[in-house]
Structures are given as C-alpha cells and as structure tokens.
Write an enzyme that holds these catalytic residues in place. Structure first.
Site, PDB file in Angstrom:
ATOM      1  N   VAL A 264      -6.333   3.845  -5.939  1.00 23.26           N
ATOM      2  CA  VAL A 264      -5.237   4.424  -5.155  1.00 23.26           C
ATOM      3  C   VAL A 264      -5.557   5.869  -4.768  1.00 23.26           C
ATOM      4  O   VAL A 264      -5.174   6.332  -3.683  1.00 23.26           O
ATOM      5  CB  VAL A 264      -3.898   4.270  -5.917  1.00 23.26           C
ATOM      6  CG1 VAL A 264      -3.810   5.150  -7.144  1.00 23.26           C
ATOM      7  CG2 VAL A 264      -2.725   4.507  -4.991  1.00 23.26           C
ATOM      8  N   ASP A 265      -6.278   6.565  -5.625  1.00 22.82           N
ATOM      9  CA  ASP A 265      -6.690   7.950  -5.346  1.00 22.82           C
ATOM     10  C   ASP A 265      -7.525   8.011  -4.063  1.00 22.82           C
ATOM     11  O   ASP A 265      -7.261   8.834  -3.161  1.00 22.82           O
ATOM     12  CB  ASP A 265      -7.509   8.433  -6.556  1.00 22.82           C
ATOM     13  CG  ASP A 265      -7.702   9.931  -6.611  1.00 22.82           C
ATOM     14  OD1 ASP A 265      -7.144  10.642  -5.756  1.00 22.82           O
ATOM     15  OD2 ASP A 265      -8.430  10.398  -7.517  1.00 22.82           O
TER      16      ASP A 265
ATOM     17  N   TYR B 153      -8.482   2.560 -15.382  1.00 24.93           N
ATOM     18  CA  TYR B 153      -8.175   3.164 -16.684  1.00 24.93           C
ATOM     19  C   TYR B 153      -7.745   2.139 -17.737  1.00 24.93           C
ATOM     20  O   TYR B 153      -7.608   2.469 -18.916  1.00 24.93           O
ATOM     21  CB  TYR B 153      -7.131   4.276 -16.541  1.00 24.93           C
ATOM     22  CG  TYR B 153      -7.699   5.590 -16.042  1.00 24.93           C
ATOM     23  CD1 TYR B 153      -9.027   5.690 -15.631  1.00 24.93           C
ATOM     24  CD2 TYR B 153      -6.926   6.740 -15.984  1.00 24.93           C
ATOM     25  CE1 TYR B 153      -9.561   6.891 -15.170  1.00 24.93           C
ATOM     26  CE2 TYR B 153      -7.452   7.954 -15.528  1.00 24.93           C
ATOM     27  CZ  TYR B 153      -8.769   8.021 -15.127  1.00 24.93           C
ATOM     28  OH  TYR B 153      -9.291   9.217 -14.684  1.00 24.93           O
TER      29      TYR B 153
ATOM     30  N   ASN C 173      -7.553  11.630 -11.249  1.00 22.69           N
ATOM     31  CA  ASN C 173      -8.288  11.940 -12.476  1.00 22.69           C
ATOM     32  C   ASN C 173      -8.192  13.453 -12.714  1.00 22.69           C
ATOM     33  O   ASN C 173      -7.683  14.181 -11.863  1.00 22.69           O
ATOM     34  CB  ASN C 173      -9.738  11.450 -12.391  1.00 22.69           C
ATOM     35  CG  ASN C 173     -10.443  12.017 -11.174  1.00 22.69           C
ATOM     36  OD1 ASN C 173     -10.429  13.233 -10.957  1.00 22.69           O
ATOM     37  ND2 ASN C 173     -11.041  11.162 -10.359  1.00 22.69           N
TER      38      ASN C 173
ATOM     39  N   ASP D 172       0.834  -1.195   0.000  1.00 19.51           N
ATOM     40  CA  ASP D 172       0.000   0.000   0.000  1.00 19.51           C
ATOM     41  C   ASP D 172       0.876   1.255   0.000  1.00 19.51           C
ATOM     42  O   ASP D 172       1.634   1.485   0.945  1.00 19.51           O
ATOM     43  CB  ASP D 172      -0.870  -0.060   1.265  1.00 19.51           C
ATOM     44  CG  ASP D 172      -1.803   1.112   1.410  1.00 19.51           C
ATOM     45  OD1 ASP D 172      -1.742   2.063   0.610  1.00 19.51           O
ATOM     46  OD2 ASP D 172      -2.607   1.082   2.364  1.00 19.51           O
TER      47      ASP D 172
ATOM     48  N   SER E  47      -2.585   4.095 -14.302  1.00 22.06           N
ATOM     49  CA  SER E  47      -3.485   3.702 -15.405  1.00 22.06           C
ATOM     50  C   SER E  47      -3.808   2.212 -15.496  1.00 22.06           C
ATOM     51  O   SER E  47      -4.578   1.819 -16.381  1.00 22.06           O
ATOM     52  CB  SER E  47      -2.965   4.170 -16.776  1.00 22.06           C
ATOM     53  OG  SER E  47      -3.170   5.546 -16.962  1.00 22.06           O
TER      54      SER E  47
HETATM   55  P1  ADP Z   1      -6.115   4.341 -12.705  1.00 26.36           P
HETATM   56  O1  ADP Z   1      -7.422   5.077 -12.771  1.00 26.36           O
HETATM   57  O2  ADP Z   1      -4.927   5.220 -13.046  1.00 26.36           O
HETATM   58  O3  ADP Z   1      -6.145   3.052 -13.457  1.00 26.36           O
HETATM   59  P2  ADP Z   1      -6.422   2.927 -10.147  1.00 26.36           P
HETATM   60  O4  ADP Z   1      -6.327   3.535  -8.788  1.00 26.36           O
HETATM   61  O5  ADP Z   1      -7.713   2.344 -10.556  1.00 26.36           O
HETATM   62  O6  ADP Z   1      -5.930   4.082 -11.138  1.00 26.36           O
HETATM   63  O7  ADP Z   1      -5.296   1.830 -10.307  1.00 26.36           O
HETATM   64  C1  ADP Z   1      -3.923   2.098 -10.454  1.00 26.36           C
HETATM   65  C2  ADP Z   1      -3.138   1.056  -9.720  1.00 26.36           C
HETATM   66  O8  ADP Z   1      -3.133   1.358  -8.332  1.00 26.36           O
HETATM   67  C3  ADP Z   1      -3.686  -0.362  -9.845  1.00 26.36           C
HETATM   68  O9  ADP Z   1      -2.629  -1.212 -10.254  1.00 26.36           O
HETATM   69  C4  ADP Z   1      -4.149  -0.709  -8.428  1.00 26.36           C
HETATM   70  O10 ADP Z   1      -3.920  -2.089  -8.136  1.00 26.36           O
HETATM   71  C5  ADP Z   1      -3.239   0.159  -7.593  1.00 26.36           C
HETATM   72  N1  ADP Z   1      -3.661   0.487  -6.223  1.00 26.36           N
HETATM   73  C6  ADP Z   1      -4.901   0.519  -5.680  1.00 26.36           C
HETATM   74  N2  ADP Z   1      -4.827   0.866  -4.373  1.00 26.36           N
HETATM   75  C7  ADP Z   1      -3.517   1.060  -4.085  1.00 26.36           C
HETATM   76  C8  ADP Z   1      -2.774   1.414  -2.901  1.00 26.36           C
HETATM   77  N3  ADP Z   1      -3.382   1.663  -1.749  1.00 26.36           N
HETATM   78  N4  ADP Z   1      -1.419   1.496  -2.982  1.00 26.36           N
HETATM   79  C9  ADP Z   1      -0.786   1.265  -4.165  1.00 26.36           C
HETATM   80  N5  ADP Z   1      -1.414   0.929  -5.299  1.00 26.36           N
HETATM   81  C10 ADP Z   1      -2.756   0.826  -5.258  1.00 26.36           C
END
Ligand code: ADP
Length: 173
Positions: free
Chosen positions: A34-35, A122, A25, A11, A118
């Site tokens: 992750v956002d 995305y 976004n 994480d 992404s």
């Molecule tokens: P995007 O819209 O850019 O695709 P996402 O957040 O949906 O962004 O996913 C981007 C990456 O972040 C994915 O590979 C997901 O597994 C990862 N992710 C989600 N939560 C976390 C976290 N807490 N720490 C690190 N990576 C994360």
C-alpha cells in the site's frame, strides 16, 4: 457508531477523504504494498516531504499533504512486524490506529480511511489484526465525536470477508 464506520473493498488511493492512512515503514521513504501504491498515486512530491520527517517509530504516526491523491492528507503510521506475538505487536498495532486518529483529530479532519496495517509483508495474523483495528477505532469514536467517518479499506478478499463478519458482530448489522 454504525453510521460512522464503513467497509470498502478496493484501492485506498482512490478515496476522496480528508486523510488516508499509509502502512509505512520506519524510514517513511516508500516501500511496497500500500505504501508503494500511495507514493505512486501521490507523485514524487510526497517523497520530498517524507524525506524531511526523519522517519517514524513503530506505533506512531506523522502527517503529510496528499498531493495528487484525491485525499487531502496522508497519515503515515508504522505497523509492527509480526514476530510471534510476544514483542508487543498487538499494543503497537492498536497504537497505530489511535495515533492516526489523534493526529486526524488535532488537524480538524473528519473522514479517514485505514488499510489493513501490518497484514501484508509484516505478517500480522489477519483475524487478530481485524479485531484490534475494529475495537480500537470503536473505542476512539465513542469519545471523539469530531471524527465523522472511518473507512476500513480491504484490498484482499480474505480481509474483506473478515471485516464483514467482525463488523456485523460489533455493530449488529
Ligand atoms: P505492511 O508492511 O504493514 O504489512 P503492506 O502494504 O504489505 O503493509 O500490506 C498491508 C495491507 O495493505 C495488506 O492487507 C494489503 O492487501 C493492503 N494493500 C495493498 N495495496 C493496497 C491498496 N492499494 N489499497 C488498500 N490496501 C492495500
């Protein structure tokens, strides 16, 4: 080069670094993945600051404080939505990494952690995204010695395995 790149499975909100990168976004007003995790961990002040930034273009980056995060700053970058590969998705993804590193460098930051931009909602193909991330970061590091450490933080198993393999190929570990 080898000692400047580290792979982490977990994480990104837990990392004690100068900056973590957010796969945001264009509104910069929070979202899922992750956002959402970054906004939850940083607390509501992060949203207050991002509201003042007027969003961000795809491939660009903006910086805020890290608030309650162990990281000092958050660099918000907007990855491209995958639309089949003919809409400059690869260039835009590379630009996310370069813009984030340039911003870190301009702010005198030395350690930075990237999520797999992404590759979640995305929809960017993970293997291609890992190649772009690794080669773009390595290119930047080769002529910017001010950056001491780059962490690639993989949350899911598939990305972690891909990065492990690709980093071995690139760094000969
Ligand atoms: P995007 O819209 O850019 O695709 P996402 O957040 O949906 O962004 O996913 C981007 C990456 O972040 C994915 O590979 C997901 O597994 C990862 N992710 C989600 N939560 C976390 C976290 N807490 N720490 C690190 N990576 C994360």
């Amino acid at each position: 080069m080898k000692e400047k790149i580290e792979l982490v499975h977990g994480d990104i909100t837990r990392l004690e670094v100068d900056a973590i990168v957010n796969a945001a976004n264009r509104s910069l007003l929070g979202g899922g993945g992750v956002d959402g995790a970054i906004h939850r961990a940083a607390g509501p002040e992060l949203l207050e600051e991002t509201k003042t930034l007027n969003g961000c273009q795809t491939g660009q980056a903006k910086i805020t404080s890290g608030y309650k995060l162990p990281a000092k700053y958050v660099i918000h970058t907007v990855g491209p939505v995958w639309k089949g590969g003919k809409r400059k998705e690869s260039e835009l993804l590379a630009s996310c990494y370069t813009s984030s590193l340039q911003l870190a460098s301009r702010h005198g930051l030395q350690t930075i952690a990237f999520p797999n931009i992404s590759t979640g909602v995305y929809g960017f193909p993970k293997k291609a995204a890992a190649d772009i991330a690794i080669s773009t970061v390595m290119d930047f590091l080769s002529d910017h010695t001010e950056i001491q450490k780059v962490y690639f933080v993989c949350f899911d198993q598939e990305n972690h395995q891909l990065y492990e393999k690709k980093l071995q190929e690139h760094l000969g570990e």
